[in-house]
Scaffold this motif. Structure first.
Motif, short mmCIF file in Angstrom:
data_model
loop_
_atom_site.label_atom_id
_atom_site.label_comp_id
_atom_site.label_asym_id
_atom_site.label_seq_id
_atom_site.Cartn_x
_atom_site.Cartn_y
_atom_site.Cartn_z
N LYS A 43 20.02 53.78 106.07
CA LYS A 43 19.52 52.61 107.04
C LYS A 43 18.07 52.31 106.73
CE LYS A 43 18.27 51.63 112.01
NZ LYS A 43 18.31 52.41 113.27
N MET A 44 17.64 51.18 106.04
CA MET A 44 16.56 50.94 105.36
C MET A 44 15.67 50.06 106.39
SD MET A 44 16.02 48.65 102.02
CE MET A 44 14.42 48.50 101.16
N TYR A 45 14.48 50.34 106.62
CA TYR A 45 13.38 49.87 107.44
C TYR A 45 13.34 48.15 106.88
CZ TYR A 45 12.04 54.39 108.86
OH TYR A 45 12.15 55.49 109.28
N TYR A 46 13.53 47.33 107.73
CA TYR A 46 13.40 45.69 107.43
C TYR A 46 12.05 45.45 107.52
CZ TYR A 46 14.54 41.05 106.99
OH TYR A 46 14.79 39.66 106.63
N GLY A 47 11.59 44.85 106.72
CA GLY A 47 10.09 44.32 106.61
C GLY A 47 9.27 45.01 105.39
N GLY A 48 9.92 45.66 104.38
CA GLY A 48 9.27 46.61 103.32
C GLY A 48 8.86 45.31 102.49
N THR A 49 8.67 45.68 101.30
CA THR A 49 7.72 45.06 100.39
C THR A 49 8.57 43.56 100.06
OG1 THR A 49 6.72 47.03 99.39
CG2 THR A 49 6.66 45.07 98.11
N LEU B 160 24.51 50.04 102.53
CA LEU B 160 23.10 50.24 103.31
C LEU B 160 23.20 49.18 104.22
CD1 LEU B 160 20.57 48.39 102.35
CD2 LEU B 160 20.55 49.91 100.46
N VAL B 161 22.31 49.38 105.09
CA VAL B 161 21.96 48.18 106.30
C VAL B 161 20.47 48.22 106.28
CG1 VAL B 161 24.11 48.40 107.62
CG2 VAL B 161 21.89 49.87 108.20
N TYR B 162 20.15 46.93 106.59
CA TYR B 162 18.31 46.74 106.68
C TYR B 162 18.35 46.61 108.38
CZ TYR B 162 17.73 45.46 101.90
OH TYR B 162 17.73 45.42 100.42
N ALA B 163 17.40 47.22 108.83
CA ALA B 163 17.44 47.29 110.39
C ALA B 163 15.85 47.50 111.15
CB ALA B 163 18.21 48.48 110.78
N THR B 164 15.79 46.76 111.93
CA THR B 164 14.48 47.04 112.81
C THR B 164 14.89 48.11 113.82
OG1 THR B 164 14.99 45.46 114.35
CG2 THR B 164 13.79 44.57 112.54
N LEU C 6 15.96 56.00 106.21
CA LEU C 6 16.85 57.02 107.21
C LEU C 6 18.28 57.22 106.60
CD1 LEU C 6 16.16 55.54 110.54
CD2 LEU C 6 14.81 57.47 109.54
N PHE C 7 18.70 58.39 106.40
CA PHE C 7 20.07 58.55 106.03
C PHE C 7 20.93 58.28 107.38
CE2 PHE C 7 18.41 61.47 102.76
CZ PHE C 7 18.61 60.96 101.67
N SER C 8 22.00 57.82 107.18
CA SER C 8 23.02 57.31 108.35
C SER C 8 23.57 58.68 108.68
CB SER C 8 24.10 56.47 107.80
OG SER C 8 24.95 57.18 106.81
N GLY C 9 23.66 59.55 108.20
CA GLY C 9 24.30 60.95 108.93
C GLY C 9 23.90 62.31 108.18
N PRO C 10 24.36 63.36 108.54
CA PRO C 10 23.90 64.41 108.17
C PRO C 10 24.47 65.03 106.70
CG PRO C 10 25.34 65.16 109.77
CD PRO C 10 24.91 63.35 109.91
N GLN C 11 25.72 64.25 106.16
CA GLN C 11 26.62 64.60 105.12
C GLN C 11 26.16 63.55 103.96
OE1 GLN C 11 30.62 64.35 106.85
NE2 GLN C 11 30.58 66.57 106.65
N ALA C 12 25.26 62.51 104.20
CA ALA C 12 24.92 61.38 103.15
C ALA C 12 24.70 62.10 101.66
CB ALA C 12 23.77 60.59 103.58
N VAL C 13 23.76 63.15 101.87
CA VAL C 13 23.36 63.63 100.47
C VAL C 13 24.54 64.43 99.89
CG1 VAL C 13 21.74 65.33 98.97
CG2 VAL C 13 20.97 63.77 100.74
N SER C 14 25.21 65.15 100.77
CA SER C 14 26.33 66.24 100.10
C SER C 14 27.65 65.29 99.73
CB SER C 14 26.96 67.23 101.14
OG SER C 14 27.18 66.37 102.28
N LYS C 15 27.61 63.93 100.41
CA LYS C 15 28.70 62.89 99.68
C LYS C 15 28.50 62.39 98.58
CE LYS C 15 30.88 61.99 104.31
NZ LYS C 15 31.14 60.71 105.61
#
Length: 248
Positions: free
Chosen positions: A196-202, A119-123, A92-101
């Motif tokens: 925002k990275m899904y926690y519990g990945g590989t 980034l953050v790891y989050a459930t 997930l991007f943290s906000g709508p300006q992530a790519v443009s920034k």
């Protein structure tokens, strides 16, 4: 305007895929293509992809079929990409300006081969750990950018190649070693949380996964001729531990 290729890999990803697509659609950067390499999902993933393709304001390219794992899927996704900037994205991007920034910081630093951020790891319920990278440091100090935040110019892949599928869990780390050991390759830094990275990945699903990642990471250092691999392993582990005590 530089085109950004967001490359997703999916396999039975129905639980999180809609949220990932919604995150992409909220981006205010106008020149995005979405590349999806599916591994032959048997759940509702393909239906979700088809519906997204029909309504998205971005160019969407996708294919489905067997692959030999996530890094093979990433390589296949890259082959479909036509962007000037390559991003492997499954969260997930943290906000709508992530790519443009991120594009802006690359354009403001033309001597850099790309950019990275925090980034953050989050459930679904809480943030598990923060990953504050800071400006680029030597990989000999155990530093490495967060791969989910990495925006790289396409010529980096053209020069250094794709992901080594001999690695099960650390091919992204090996790839980053491969191009960062050339100290002329600099990364611009955006001091903001963009993913925002899904926690519990590989690599975060268990202590066993982390140990395998560390083992493969050591192999990657040795195979790339990096001296002091054991010391770098130790420093990397210290950095991971410290992430649990960081706050935004």
């Amino acid at each position: 305007m530089k085109k950004v290729s967001l490359i997703l890999t999916t396999y039975n990803s129905e639980n999180n895929l809609k949220k990932t697509f919604e995150s992409i659609e909220k981006q205010n950067y106008p020149s995005i293509e979405v590349i999806i390499k599916d591994g032959g999902s048997s759940d509702n993933t393909l239906n979700i992809i088809q519906k997204y393709e029909a309504r998205s304001r971005h160019i969407v390219k996708w294919s489905t079929g067997r692959d030999s794992g996530i890094y093979d899927a990433m390589n296949q996704g890259y082959q479909m990409a036509a962007g000037d900037i390559i991003v492997f994205f499954n969260d997930l991007f943290s906000g709508p300006q992530a790519v443009s920034k991120m594009v802006q910081v690359i354009e403001e630093n033309p001597d850099c081969v790309g950019a990275h951020a925090d980034l953050v790891y989050a459930t679904d319920k809480k943030i598990v750990r923060y990953w504050k990278m800071g400006p680029q440091k030597s990989l000999y100090r155990g530093w490495m950018p967060g791969h989910p935040t990495l925006f790289l110019k396409k010529e980096v892949y053209e020069k250094y190649g794709l992901y080594n599928t001999e690695y099960v869990i650390a091919a992204d780390y090996e790839f980053m070693i491969r191009f960062l050991k050339d100290r002329r390759n600099r990364l611009a830094y955006l001091p903001e949380i963009i993913v925002k990275m899904y926690y519990g990945g590989t690599s975060t699903s268990s202590s066993g996964s982390y140990l395998l990642s560390l083992k493969e990471g050591h192999k990657a250092l040795k195979n790339n001729g990096i001296k002091g691999a054991w010391w770098i392993d130790f420093l990397r582990t210290c950095r991971v531990i410290m992430q649990f005590f960081c706050r935004a």
